[in-house]
Design a protein around this motif. Structure first.
Motif, mmCIF file in Angstrom:
data_model
loop_
_atom_site.group_PDB
_atom_site.id
_atom_site.type_symbol
_atom_site.label_atom_id
_atom_site.label_comp_id
_atom_site.label_asym_id
_atom_site.label_seq_id
_atom_site.Cartn_x
_atom_site.Cartn_y
_atom_site.Cartn_z
ATOM 1 N N CYS A 133 4.284 1.296 -5.167
ATOM 2 C CA CYS A 133 2.819 1.365 -5.192
ATOM 3 C C CYS A 133 2.219 0.191 -5.951
ATOM 4 O O CYS A 133 1.244 -0.422 -5.494
ATOM 5 N N ASN A 164 2.691 1.128 1.786
ATOM 6 C CA ASN A 164 4.102 0.804 2.006
ATOM 7 C C ASN A 164 4.322 -0.430 2.884
ATOM 8 O O ASN A 164 5.404 -0.616 3.416
ATOM 9 N N THR A 192 5.542 6.339 1.284
ATOM 10 C CA THR A 192 5.833 5.641 0.033
ATOM 11 C C THR A 192 7.265 5.899 -0.415
ATOM 12 O O THR A 192 7.991 4.978 -0.818
ATOM 13 N N GLU A 223 -1.428 6.118 -1.858
ATOM 14 C CA GLU A 223 -0.137 5.933 -2.514
ATOM 15 C C GLU A 223 0.735 7.181 -2.538
ATOM 16 O O GLU A 223 1.815 7.168 -3.127
ATOM 17 N N LYS A 225 9.786 4.017 1.773
ATOM 18 C CA LYS A 225 9.820 2.578 1.459
ATOM 19 C C LYS A 225 10.547 2.324 0.151
ATOM 20 O O LYS A 225 11.285 1.339 0.026
ATOM 21 N N PRO A 247 9.035 5.070 -6.370
ATOM 22 C CA PRO A 247 7.751 5.072 -5.653
ATOM 23 C C PRO A 247 6.642 4.355 -6.434
ATOM 24 O O PRO A 247 5.813 3.666 -5.834
ATOM 25 N N TYR A 301 2.767 -3.135 -3.734
ATOM 26 C CA TYR A 301 2.007 -3.301 -2.499
ATOM 27 C C TYR A 301 0.495 -3.141 -2.706
ATOM 28 O O TYR A 301 -0.282 -3.677 -1.912
ATOM 29 N N TYR A 344 -2.074 2.794 4.002
ATOM 30 C CA TYR A 344 -0.843 3.152 3.313
ATOM 31 C C TYR A 344 -0.364 1.972 2.487
ATOM 32 O O TYR A 344 -0.517 0.809 2.866
ATOM 33 N N THR A 400 -5.810 1.925 -1.807
ATOM 34 C CA THR A 400 -4.506 2.186 -1.219
ATOM 35 C C THR A 400 -4.145 3.663 -1.329
ATOM 36 O O THR A 400 -4.338 4.286 -2.363
#
Length: 227
Positions: A86, A29, A71, A66, A74, A82, A89, A27, A64
């Motif tokens: 993405c 996040n 997401t 996303e 976070k 979002p 991270y 993930y 990742t």
């Protein structure tokens, strides 16, 4: 960590042992820690290195994840979009794996145009073959937010006897570990405000039809071992 954009793509070679290796997609996040490395990518990295040493034609890919509520949640916590989460991270994940020298041949993103094309092709094939069915289920709705709430946007009291944890999420209670549905929670509440409980229609995939689906032809899938 290699990147397929920097060199020729790795394709199947007739007569050779072709091995495709993937790790579970992390993930996007959070910042990966040592437990993530050990539990997610390290064993696959060791096997990829072994295969290359044996002279196998090897492709090791990851990326990742996303999409999804994690997401969105976070992004709400960090007061940004979002996409900004993405982008932030994904770069952090990539840097961490490079520091550990994880030997990905490609570390991508589920939001990339290539992934989008594949996912849409699979969905269209499933839809064309009538492998979707419509069903009705109860889902929590926030009147203030004017939206249906995904499981991680719901908190309440765990219904498990003897637990009664008052901050259980709509998908799982972190106290007792029980998997939950949002509608099972006692005193459920939106992380922002209150909500009602209307019903909503969803598309349900008939997996017993799709399990043998071969609708998207990926170059590396031909004559390949999947690991």
């Amino acid at each position: 960590m290699a990147n397929l954009g920097d060199k020729q793509p790795i394709l199947p070679v007739p007569g050779k042992r072709n091995v495709l290796i993937t790790s579970a997609l992390p993930y996007v996040n959070n910042v990966p820690h040592l437990g993530n490395i050990i539990g997610c990518v390290l064993s696959a990295d060791v096997f990829a290195r072994y295969c290359r040493l044996r002279g196998y034609n090897t492709l090791y890919v990851c990326g990742t994840d996303e999409y999804g509520t994690a997401t969105e949640t976070k992004a709400m916590e960090e007061n940004c979009t979002p996409k900004e989460i993405c982008d932030k991270y994904h770069a952090i994940h990539k840097q961490v794996y490079e520091w550990f020298n994880i030997s990905f041949d490609e570390f991508g993103r589920t939001s990339s145009p290539e992934q989008t094309e594949v996912c849409q092709a699979i969905f269209k094939k499933v839809l064309e073959n009538n492998w979707l069915t419509e069903n009705t289920m109860q889902q929590l709705y926030c009147d203030t937010c004017e939206r249906f709430l995904a499981d991680r946007l719901v908190e309440g009291v765990c219904p498990t006897p003897g637990c009664n944890y008052d901050s259980a999420r709509g998908d799982q209670c972190e106290n007792c570990g029980k998997l939950l549905n949002p509608t099972e929670l006692k005193e459920p509440k939106c992380k922002v405000s209150a909500f009602t409980l209307p019903s909503s229609s969803f598309l349900i995939c008939k997996m017993y039809y799709v399990q043998h689906l071969n609708c998207v032809r990926l170059e590396f899938i031909q004559n390949v071992e999947l690991v």
